[in-house]
Design an enzyme around this catalytic site. Sequence first.
Site, PDB file in Angstrom:
ATOM      1  N   GLU A  54       0.835  -1.203   0.000  1.00  0.00           N
ATOM      2  CA  GLU A  54       0.000   0.000   0.000  1.00  0.00           C
ATOM      3  C   GLU A  54       0.870   1.253   0.000  1.00  0.00           C
ATOM      4  OE1 GLU A  54      -1.230   1.959   3.857  1.00  0.00           O
ATOM      5  OE2 GLU A  54      -3.011   0.762   3.388  1.00  0.00           O
ATOM      6  N   ASP A 111      -5.033  -4.043  -3.114  1.00  0.00           N
ATOM      7  CA  ASP A 111      -4.990  -2.587  -3.264  1.00  0.00           C
ATOM      8  C   ASP A 111      -3.573  -2.101  -3.501  1.00  0.00           C
ATOM      9  OD1 ASP A 111      -4.221  -3.135  -0.585  1.00  0.00           O
ATOM     10  OD2 ASP A 111      -4.831  -1.117   0.056  1.00  0.00           O
TER      11      ASP A 111
END
Length: 334
Positions: A54, A111
């Site tokens: 991330e 993500d």
Amino acid sequence: MMFKRLTLLLTMCCSLFAHSGFCAELDWSTFKQRFMASDGRIIDTGNHNVSHTEGQGFSMLFAVAAKDKASFDRIWQWTNKYLRDRQTGLFYWRYNPVEANPIADKNNASDGDVMIAWALMKAAELWQDKSYQAESDKIIHALLKYTVVNFAGHQIMLPGRLGFRDSHALTLNPSYFIFPAWRAFAERTHLAQVWQLIDDAQTIMGQITWGRSDVPTDWVTLFSSGKTAPANKWPARVSYDAIRVPMYIKWDQPNNPLLARWQNWFERYPRTQTPAWENVLDGSVANYPMGGGLLAVRDLTMGQFGASSGKITPQDDYYSASLKLLSALAAQRF
């Protein structure tokens, strides 16, 4: 004389982006100084100084926005060297430098992979480097192969390739639905599967009608029937993960009707008294208010993002500062 010219240029840059509160060079410089190691590892100061995909992906995107190729390359090279899963083409999600095995968990976080691929795509466009785009394409196709599934009549991106699916339900994290990146992937690949991924994720969020707010919790269960509920392995909270959901929606489509749900939730509280989290089932709230990057997302969602919203302060840890810069980029539709 040269220093004066650079100062003037920076001032012009800040003036240009004053409406969004983001001056790429100045804020990125602050972020780098506080959270980026010399080798390109991004340090999560609020989480025992670990690193994860991330943060690497966020920071690659910030470096592109700041047109800082040297930093971009350092971050990407560290990420590719230490976190790349050579078998799948995805990335190990977490790196702990103080452990004997810094990568104990071999799962990915979708993500982070999406952010890395999106940043590489933007870097390829900015610096006209086909090698960046080639790497981005590999990651996109790996994501589609290992994390996107057809379930309950929907195309769904799992939070990671391992551990989020059984025969009757999926566990989802709606803050991993990075709509502006997905849209860029769809326009790049022309794959109906990616367009369907966007539509189905928004449909699922539109069907979340439990609790007081009709906004998703950090973790959500999608049942084979198509119904949703807060995932029971986590508190039923709209919290530090879910706060990213309206940011990505606003970034992708500023007039998306789903934003009204978040606006209605935020409007229940004065700005500086908005609780950091709310339990959607029992109505309990945090006994401390939103601050830092959480408020930046609130400001963005409410159409109130200004110069102070995106300013990194000494009180901001890695995640708070990241939310501020992400919100500023969202305000610009970067």
